[in-house]
Scaffold this motif. Structure first.
Motif, PDB file in Angstrom:
ATOM      1  N   GLN A 125       1.327 -12.226  -8.992  1.00 37.06           N
ATOM      2  CA  GLN A 125       2.487 -13.120  -9.069  1.00 37.06           C
ATOM      3  C   GLN A 125       3.071 -13.175 -10.473  1.00 37.06           C
ATOM      4  OE1 GLN A 125       3.761 -14.264  -6.375  1.00 37.06           O
ATOM      5  NE2 GLN A 125       2.085 -13.984  -4.916  1.00 37.06           N
ATOM      6  N   ASP A 126       2.494 -12.383 -11.402  1.00 38.98           N
ATOM      7  CA  ASP A 126       2.958 -12.441 -12.790  1.00 38.98           C
ATOM      8  C   ASP A 126       3.172 -11.049 -13.381  1.00 38.98           C
ATOM      9  OD1 ASP A 126       0.337 -11.640 -13.031  1.00 38.98           O
ATOM     10  OD2 ASP A 126      -0.350 -13.452 -14.066  1.00 38.98           O
ATOM     11  N   GLY A 127       3.678 -10.122 -12.563  1.00 38.60           N
ATOM     12  CA  GLY A 127       4.024  -8.801 -13.059  1.00 38.60           C
ATOM     13  C   GLY A 127       2.859  -7.933 -13.457  1.00 38.60           C
ATOM     14  N   GLY A 128       1.696  -8.186 -12.892  1.00 36.34           N
ATOM     15  CA  GLY A 128       0.528  -7.358 -13.157  1.00 36.34           C
ATOM     16  C   GLY A 128      -0.386  -7.864 -14.245  1.00 36.34           C
ATOM     17  N   ARG A 129      -0.146  -9.052 -14.749  1.00 39.42           N
ATOM     18  CA  ARG A 129      -1.053  -9.620 -15.757  1.00 39.42           C
ATOM     19  C   ARG A 129      -2.341 -10.119 -15.115  1.00 39.42           C
ATOM     20  NH1 ARG A 129       4.138 -10.501 -16.935  1.00 39.42           N
ATOM     21  NH2 ARG A 129       4.906 -10.134 -19.065  1.00 39.42           N
ATOM     22  N   SER A 130      -2.260 -10.581 -13.887  1.00 34.81           N
ATOM     23  CA  SER A 130      -3.445 -10.983 -13.130  1.00 34.81           C
ATOM     24  C   SER A 130      -3.216 -10.617 -11.667  1.00 34.81           C
ATOM     25  CB  SER A 130      -3.703 -12.497 -13.278  1.00 34.81           C
ATOM     26  OG  SER A 130      -2.617 -13.252 -12.747  1.00 34.81           O
ATOM     27  N   TRP A 131      -4.321 -10.511 -10.922  1.00 39.12           N
ATOM     28  CA  TRP A 131      -4.238 -10.023  -9.556  1.00 39.12           C
ATOM     29  C   TRP A 131      -5.035 -10.907  -8.603  1.00 39.12           C
ATOM     30  CZ3 TRP A 131      -1.016  -6.024  -8.389  1.00 39.12           C
ATOM     31  CH2 TRP A 131      -0.552  -5.263  -9.475  1.00 39.12           C
ATOM     32  N   GLY A 132      -4.531 -11.024  -7.384  1.00 40.62           N
ATOM     33  CA  GLY A 132      -5.242 -11.739  -6.344  1.00 40.62           C
ATOM     34  C   GLY A 132      -6.364 -10.901  -5.769  1.00 40.62           C
ATOM     35  N   PRO A 133      -7.005 -11.395  -4.713  1.00 37.46           N
ATOM     36  CA  PRO A 133      -8.170 -10.707  -4.138  1.00 37.46           C
ATOM     37  C   PRO A 133      -7.790  -9.374  -3.494  1.00 37.46           C
ATOM     38  CG  PRO A 133      -7.486 -12.527  -2.730  1.00 37.46           C
ATOM     39  CD  PRO A 133      -6.693 -12.656  -3.992  1.00 37.46           C
ATOM     40  N   ILE A 134      -8.779  -8.511  -3.366  1.00 34.39           N
ATOM     41  CA  ILE A 134      -8.600  -7.228  -2.677  1.00 34.39           C
ATOM     42  C   ILE A 134      -8.643  -7.466  -1.176  1.00 34.39           C
ATOM     43  CG2 ILE A 134      -9.604  -4.953  -2.256  1.00 34.39           C
ATOM     44  CD1 ILE A 134     -10.671  -5.048  -5.134  1.00 34.39           C
ATOM     45  N   GLU A 135      -7.628  -6.939  -0.475  1.00 34.23           N
ATOM     46  CA  GLU A 135      -7.540  -7.069   0.976  1.00 34.23           C
ATOM     47  C   GLU A 135      -7.410  -5.688   1.605  1.00 34.23           C
ATOM     48  OE1 GLU A 135      -4.700 -10.726   1.725  1.00 34.23           O
ATOM     49  OE2 GLU A 135      -3.919  -9.470   0.101  1.00 34.23           O
ATOM     50  N   THR A 136      -7.775  -5.580   2.861  1.00 32.25           N
ATOM     51  CA  THR A 136      -7.521  -4.358   3.623  1.00 32.25           C
ATOM     52  C   THR A 136      -6.214  -4.530   4.366  1.00 32.25           C
ATOM     53  OG1 THR A 136      -9.863  -3.816   3.864  1.00 32.25           O
ATOM     54  CG2 THR A 136      -8.337  -2.829   5.441  1.00 32.25           C
ATOM     55  N   LEU A 137      -5.255  -3.642   4.085  1.00 34.61           N
ATOM     56  CA  LEU A 137      -3.947  -3.721   4.743  1.00 34.61           C
ATOM     57  C   LEU A 137      -3.946  -2.919   6.037  1.00 34.61           C
ATOM     58  CD1 LEU A 137      -1.070  -4.836   4.521  1.00 34.61           C
ATOM     59  CD2 LEU A 137      -0.447  -2.719   3.312  1.00 34.61           C
ATOM     60  N   PHE A 138      -4.434  -1.677   5.983  1.00 38.42           N
ATOM     61  CA  PHE A 138      -4.519  -0.830   7.173  1.00 38.42           C
ATOM     62  C   PHE A 138      -5.935  -0.270   7.251  1.00 38.42           C
ATOM     63  CE2 PHE A 138      -0.018  -0.071   5.701  1.00 38.42           C
ATOM     64  CZ  PHE A 138       0.547  -0.972   6.587  1.00 38.42           C
ATOM     65  N   ASP A 139      -6.627  -0.540   8.361  1.00 41.93           N
ATOM     66  CA  ASP A 139      -8.043  -0.171   8.461  1.00 41.93           C
ATOM     67  C   ASP A 139      -8.291   1.049   9.330  1.00 41.93           C
ATOM     68  OD1 ASP A 139      -7.537  -1.209  10.969  1.00 41.93           O
ATOM     69  OD2 ASP A 139      -9.038  -2.811  10.858  1.00 41.93           O
ATOM     70  N   GLU A 140      -7.240   1.737   9.803  1.00 42.38           N
ATOM     71  CA  GLU A 140      -7.443   2.939  10.604  1.00 42.38           C
ATOM     72  C   GLU A 140      -7.890   4.083   9.708  1.00 42.38           C
ATOM     73  OE1 GLU A 140      -5.039   6.040  13.537  1.00 42.38           O
ATOM     74  OE2 GLU A 140      -4.018   4.264  12.755  1.00 42.38           O
ATOM     75  N   PRO A 141      -9.081   4.659   9.935  1.00 44.25           N
ATOM     76  CA  PRO A 141      -9.571   5.730   9.057  1.00 44.25           C
ATOM     77  C   PRO A 141      -8.618   6.913   9.008  1.00 44.25           C
ATOM     78  CG  PRO A 141     -11.341   4.907  10.450  1.00 44.25           C
ATOM     79  CD  PRO A 141     -10.074   4.296  10.967  1.00 44.25           C
ATOM     80  N   GLY A 142      -8.450   7.452   7.811  1.00 43.95           N
ATOM     81  CA  GLY A 142      -7.574   8.593   7.626  1.00 43.95           C
ATOM     82  C   GLY A 142      -6.146   8.235   7.261  1.00 43.95           C
ATOM     83  N   THR A 143      -5.864   6.950   7.052  1.00 40.32           N
ATOM     84  CA  THR A 143      -4.517   6.526   6.672  1.00 40.32           C
ATOM     85  C   THR A 143      -4.345   6.687   5.173  1.00 40.32           C
ATOM     86  OG1 THR A 143      -4.491   4.916   8.472  1.00 40.32           O
ATOM     87  CG2 THR A 143      -2.828   4.665   6.752  1.00 40.32           C
ATOM     88  N   PHE A 144      -3.309   7.436   4.765  1.00 35.17           N
ATOM     89  CA  PHE A 144      -3.085   7.724   3.353  1.00 35.17           C
ATOM     90  C   PHE A 144      -1.652   7.389   2.962  1.00 35.17           C
ATOM     91  CE2 PHE A 144      -4.963   9.977  -0.290  1.00 35.17           C
ATOM     92  CZ  PHE A 144      -6.307   9.796  -0.015  1.00 35.17           C
ATOM     93  N   ILE A 145      -1.468   7.048   1.698  1.00 36.11           N
ATOM     94  CA  ILE A 145      -0.151   6.734   1.157  1.00 36.11           C
ATOM     95  C   ILE A 145       0.027   7.481  -0.157  1.00 36.11           C
ATOM     96  CG2 ILE A 145       0.033   4.455   2.237  1.00 36.11           C
ATOM     97  CD1 ILE A 145      -0.875   3.245  -0.457  1.00 36.11           C
ATOM     98  N   ARG A 146       1.262   7.522  -0.644  1.00 39.12           N
ATOM     99  CA  ARG A 146       1.547   8.081  -1.961  1.00 39.12           C
ATOM    100  C   ARG A 146       2.911   7.627  -2.483  1.00 39.12           C
ATOM    101  NH1 ARG A 146       1.486   9.392  -7.111  1.00 39.12           N
ATOM    102  NH2 ARG A 146       3.019  10.994  -7.627  1.00 39.12           N
ATOM    103  N   GLN A 147       3.885   7.384  -1.573  1.00 40.58           N
ATOM    104  CA  GLN A 147       5.266   7.208  -1.971  1.00 40.58           C
ATOM    105  C   GLN A 147       5.757   5.768  -1.831  1.00 40.58           C
ATOM    106  OE1 GLN A 147       6.439   9.459  -3.622  1.00 40.58           O
ATOM    107  NE2 GLN A 147       6.039  11.504  -2.837  1.00 40.58           N
ATOM    108  N   PRO A 148       6.932   5.469  -2.440  1.00 35.69           N
ATOM    109  CA  PRO A 148       7.403   4.079  -2.501  1.00 35.69           C
ATOM    110  C   PRO A 148       7.642   3.429  -1.147  1.00 35.69           C
ATOM    111  CG  PRO A 148       8.616   5.460  -4.055  1.00 35.69           C
ATOM    112  CD  PRO A 148       7.799   6.390  -3.209  1.00 35.69           C
ATOM    113  N   MET A 149       7.378   2.131  -1.120  1.00 36.01           N
ATOM    114  CA  MET A 149       7.804   1.282  -0.015  1.00 36.01           C
ATOM    115  C   MET A 149       9.189   0.737  -0.366  1.00 36.01           C
ATOM    116  SD  MET A 149       5.714  -1.627   2.043  1.00 36.01           S
ATOM    117  CE  MET A 149       5.325  -2.770   0.716  1.00 36.01           C
ATOM    118  N   LEU A 150      10.071   0.645   0.647  1.00 33.15           N
ATOM    119  CA  LEU A 150      11.446   0.220   0.409  1.00 33.15           C
ATOM    120  C   LEU A 150      11.779  -1.028   1.214  1.00 33.15           C
ATOM    121  CD1 LEU A 150      13.409   3.600   0.754  1.00 33.15           C
ATOM    122  CD2 LEU A 150      12.482   2.587  -1.338  1.00 33.15           C
ATOM    123  N   VAL A 151      12.721  -1.820   0.680  1.00 34.51           N
ATOM    124  CA  VAL A 151      13.387  -2.843   1.471  1.00 34.51           C
ATOM    125  C   VAL A 151      14.711  -2.243   1.923  1.00 34.51           C
ATOM    126  CG1 VAL A 151      14.372  -5.153   1.518  1.00 34.51           C
ATOM    127  CG2 VAL A 151      12.322  -4.710   0.152  1.00 34.51           C
TER     128      VAL A 151
END
Length: 371
Positions: A125-151
């Motif tokens: 909530q402060d531009g990367g100075r501190s971070w909240g807890p680690i969560e699992t967003l997608f739990d399907e094995p083999g799911t990979f990302i690399r590129q930007p998310m867009l609005v």
């Protein structure tokens, strides 16, 4: 052997070889660093994240983060923002929500097995100075990302992914990877998935929205032939089959982002495998093509053509001494580029520098055309 000095102090200096560009080595103090991701934040800062450890795929690989404060010429010291001793954490992606929260997404896989990867998330909530807890967003094995998310203009959020699907009796080698998108209509609380048809081998899907609301996707090719492209006219629900563009690909990552004036900036390795090498692969993924030169292309017609291309950096030959323990293809690695504009109208690029550091460069758009 040539020798290259790396000073990872994060200070941005004029290039000794070209005073029209500036550069720095981000603060990295781990054996190997790879897969950086830049994001210009709403407050004028630029954030960068990457993964680092002894070697890609090993459990000591974690995600690191640094920030370039607005108006500063020095990146902040790196901070480790993940640390799972049993999984290799890779391919970080940054996303700033319309409300200003900074999301960090990344993959977490069992040792050496990309088809076991899941996607995790932390929120700042402060531009990367501190971070909240680690969560699992997608739990399907083999799911990979690399590129930007867009609005999107519709208000929906879209995240390109690819699935590293196992082949019975074989270890993962990229031979069955396919692309898809995740779409959320409720600010990331729930997601729906939509596949890209006939996309085997077309991965690292990179989406930009055109002025008319259609979506253009560019892909890395596992077959080391060409950057692939596809389009969507319904905000990502359906896609055309990926087809080759005139631009080459070496089975390594690319990235494309729209600049403030609508120009598309694409960073990539301007090289592909030879027909003989591809023929030898017999229709399977082609690995080992040198990851140099590292180049940038600009398009003023929303990706229809890419008439302006310039090399950002070319690996020396013979390769530098800093990687004498690796094969030539590894030593000649200027790869996994990331690109973003900034409030001053400059183009900012970061990339893997022989796996030993993350190099940052910035220049005005006119530099690409030699102006």
């Amino acid at each position: 052997m040539s020798s290259i000095a790396i000073n990872p102090d994060g200070i941005i200096r004029r290039s000794e070889a070209d005073d029209a560009r500036e550069e720095a080595f981000l603060p990295t103090h781990v054996a190997q660093a790879h897969a950086s991701f830049l994001l210009a934040l709403g407050n004028g800062d630029i954030a960068c994240t990457w993964f680092a450890g002894t070697e890609e795929g090993k459990p000591d690989v974690s995600i690191y983060f640094s920030r370039l404060p607005a108006g500063s010429r020095q990146w902040t010291p790196e901070t480790k923002v993940s640390d799972d001793p049993e999984r290799s954490e890779q391919n970080p992606v940054l996303f700033e929500t319309p409300e200003g929260a900074l999301w960090l997404l990344y993959t977490a896989q069992e040792f050496g097995n990309q088809d076991t990867a899941i996607v995790r998330r932390r929120i700042s909530q402060d531009g990367g100075r501190s971070w909240g807890p680690i969560e699992t967003l997608f739990d399907e094995p083999g799911t990979f990302i690399r590129q930007p998310m867009l609005v999107l203009s519709s208000g929906e959020w879209i995240l390109p992914i690819f699935h590293c699907l196992p082949v019975p009796g074989e270890t993962w080698h990229g031979q069955n990877d396919v692309s898809a998108v995740k779409i959320s209509a409720d600010q990331g609380r729930t997601w729906s998935e939509y596949p890209v048809p006939e996309s085997r081998g077309a991965v690292h899907m990179n989406i930009v929205e055109r002025r008319d609301g259609t979506l253009l996707a560019l892909f890395r090719s596992r077959y080391a032939d060409s950057i692939m492209s596809a389009t969507s006219g319904d905000k990502g629900r359906t896609w055309t089959t990926p087809v080759p563009t005139p631009l080459p690909n070496n089975n390594s990552s690319i990235q494309c982002r729209a600049l403030a004036d609508g120009t598309l900036a694409l960073v990539f390795n301007n090289v592909s495998a030879t027909p003989a090498v591809r023929a030898q692969a017999q229709g399977r993924p082609t690995w080992g093509v040198p990851r140099t030169p590292l180049s940038i292309a600009l398009s003023s017609d929303e990706g229809e053509t890419w008439p302006v291309i310039r090399d950002i950096e070319v690996a020396p030959s013979p390769p530098p001494e800093l990687n004498v323990d690796k094969q030539d293809r590894r030593m000649r690695e200027l790869s996994y580029p990331t690109v973003t504009g900034d409030a001053q109208g400059r183009i900012n690029v970061a990339f893997t520098y022989f796996r030993k550091a993350i190099k940052f460069v910035r220049f005005n758009p006119g530099w690409v055309a030699g102006a």
